[in-house]
Write a protein that holds these residues in place. Sequence first.
Motif, PDB file in Angstrom:
ATOM      1  N   UNK A  52     -50.886  19.420 -82.006  1.00  0.00           N
ATOM      2  CA  UNK A  52     -52.349  19.298 -82.079  1.00  0.00           C
ATOM      3  C   UNK A  52     -53.044  20.636 -81.839  1.00  0.00           C
ATOM      4  N   UNK A  53     -54.268  20.724 -82.316  1.00  0.00           N
ATOM      5  CA  UNK A  53     -55.125  21.875 -82.024  1.00  0.00           C
ATOM      6  C   UNK A  53     -56.136  21.545 -80.927  1.00  0.00           C
ATOM      7  N   UNK A  54     -56.617  20.309 -80.870  1.00  0.00           N
ATOM      8  CA  UNK A  54     -57.556  19.867 -79.844  1.00  0.00           C
ATOM      9  C   UNK A  54     -56.824  19.010 -78.812  1.00  0.00           C
ATOM     10  N   UNK A  55     -57.088  19.284 -77.548  1.00  0.00           N
ATOM     11  CA  UNK A  55     -56.502  18.506 -76.455  1.00  0.00           C
ATOM     12  C   UNK A  55     -57.620  18.021 -75.529  1.00  0.00           C
ATOM     13  N   UNK A  56     -57.417  16.821 -74.983  1.00  0.00           N
ATOM     14  CA  UNK A  56     -58.326  16.241 -74.004  1.00  0.00           C
ATOM     15  C   UNK A  56     -57.482  15.714 -72.842  1.00  0.00           C
ATOM     16  N   UNK A  57     -58.041  15.753 -71.646  1.00  0.00           N
ATOM     17  CA  UNK A  57     -57.268  15.261 -70.513  1.00  0.00           C
ATOM     18  C   UNK A  57     -57.954  15.563 -69.198  1.00  0.00           C
ATOM     19  N   UNK A  58     -57.151  15.815 -68.164  1.00  0.00           N
ATOM     20  CA  UNK A  58     -57.677  16.073 -66.824  1.00  0.00           C
ATOM     21  C   UNK A  58     -56.750  17.030 -66.093  1.00  0.00           C
ATOM     22  N   UNK A  59     -57.331  17.749 -65.161  1.00  0.00           N
ATOM     23  CA  UNK A  59     -56.575  18.676 -64.322  1.00  0.00           C
ATOM     24  C   UNK A  59     -56.794  18.317 -62.862  1.00  0.00           C
ATOM     25  N   UNK A  60     -55.750  18.437 -62.072  1.00  0.00           N
ATOM     26  CA  UNK A  60     -55.838  18.180 -60.634  1.00  0.00           C
ATOM     27  C   UNK A  60     -55.023  19.226 -59.907  1.00  0.00           C
ATOM     28  N   UNK A  61     -55.487  19.600 -58.727  1.00  0.00           N
ATOM     29  CA  UNK A  61     -54.756  20.618 -57.987  1.00  0.00           C
ATOM     30  C   UNK A  61     -55.285  20.778 -56.579  1.00  0.00           C
ATOM     31  N   UNK A  62     -54.753  21.784 -55.912  1.00  0.00           N
ATOM     32  CA  UNK A  62     -55.146  22.102 -54.541  1.00  0.00           C
ATOM     33  C   UNK A  62     -55.713  23.511 -54.505  1.00  0.00           C
ATOM     34  N   UNK A  63     -56.848  23.652 -53.830  1.00  0.00           N
ATOM     35  CA  UNK A  63     -57.457  24.959 -53.593  1.00  0.00           C
ATOM     36  C   UNK A  63     -57.015  25.462 -52.217  1.00  0.00           C
ATOM     37  N   UNK A  64     -56.363  26.605 -52.198  1.00  0.00           N
ATOM     38  CA  UNK A  64     -55.994  27.243 -50.933  1.00  0.00           C
ATOM     39  C   UNK A  64     -57.074  28.282 -50.629  1.00  0.00           C
ATOM     40  N   UNK A  65     -57.931  27.946 -49.666  1.00  0.00           N
ATOM     41  CA  UNK A  65     -59.153  28.711 -49.406  1.00  0.00           C
ATOM     42  C   UNK A  65     -58.970  29.632 -48.201  1.00  0.00           C
ATOM     43  N   UNK A  66     -59.272  30.891 -48.396  1.00  0.00           N
ATOM     44  CA  UNK A  66     -59.163  31.899 -47.347  1.00  0.00           C
ATOM     45  C   UNK A  66     -60.570  32.395 -47.003  1.00  0.00           C
TER      46      UNK A  66
END
Length: 269
Positions: A52-66
């Motif tokens: 495909x050329x177009x993608x749809x979805x979601x991202x999840x993660x953790x922010x390590x904040x300093x």
Amino acid sequence: MKNFLTIKKGLRHVASLLGESAKPAFVGTLLFAGMSLPLLAQEVQPITYTRPSWYFGAAAGANFNFFNGSTQKLNDDLTVPTAFHEGFGVGLYLAPLVEFYRPNSMFGFMFQVGYDGRKGDFDEVMSPCNCPAQLYSTLSYVTVEPSLRFAPFKGDFYLFGGPRLAFLLSNDFTYKLGTNPAFPEQEPNPDVTGEMSDMNTMLVSMQIGAGYDIHLSPNTKKTQFVLSPFVSFHPYFGQDPRTIESWNVTTVRAGVAFKFGQGQVVGAA
């Protein structure tokens, strides 16, 4: 030799039973069966699709904040006796996404809008009364992150970078002042909660990162799914939460994106 004579006699017997009129039909049947065998042996080739050329979805993660810099005046009602400086925390990142990049190309586009947690605990400090003090922040934003995607080898590994626009969502704090350990009979001080004052309601900063696409679907499927682990770096400049003092936040984000798109039939115009 005996078996051969037996088979020969059997064939003559079958021919005699069929009669002269049935012989052409019998021979034709044998010829048709012989022609059909190669056709049956051929396998039906499955339809294949492009990536495909177009993608749809979601991202999840953790922010390590300093946390760095300093903060002492929490709001108009509370200025703590000792300034806080460094700190650390882990916040949630969650966002829907849209991506565009052609297969076997170098450049593409990424766009994410979502929740961006920058919370953390400041390192403990000692107040003039020799009492330990702690400060916790629930800092969070709604983040808008358009990025340019660059695949240097035209493959699954890619780099990305772009601006970050953050809109303030939460700025609550909890301040804890302990008691002097030399006087253990003292009554504990109640926690102080509230909202920090003099906050920047919008931040303009940047991010850079890298990711890798792991294709979960074969090219025989029109709808294809991709899992993309990624990591990004958000430097401190442009990320001062407040209009006063010098508190700033540097973030390293690690996560994974799950996305899907639809391919085109290979060879289709």
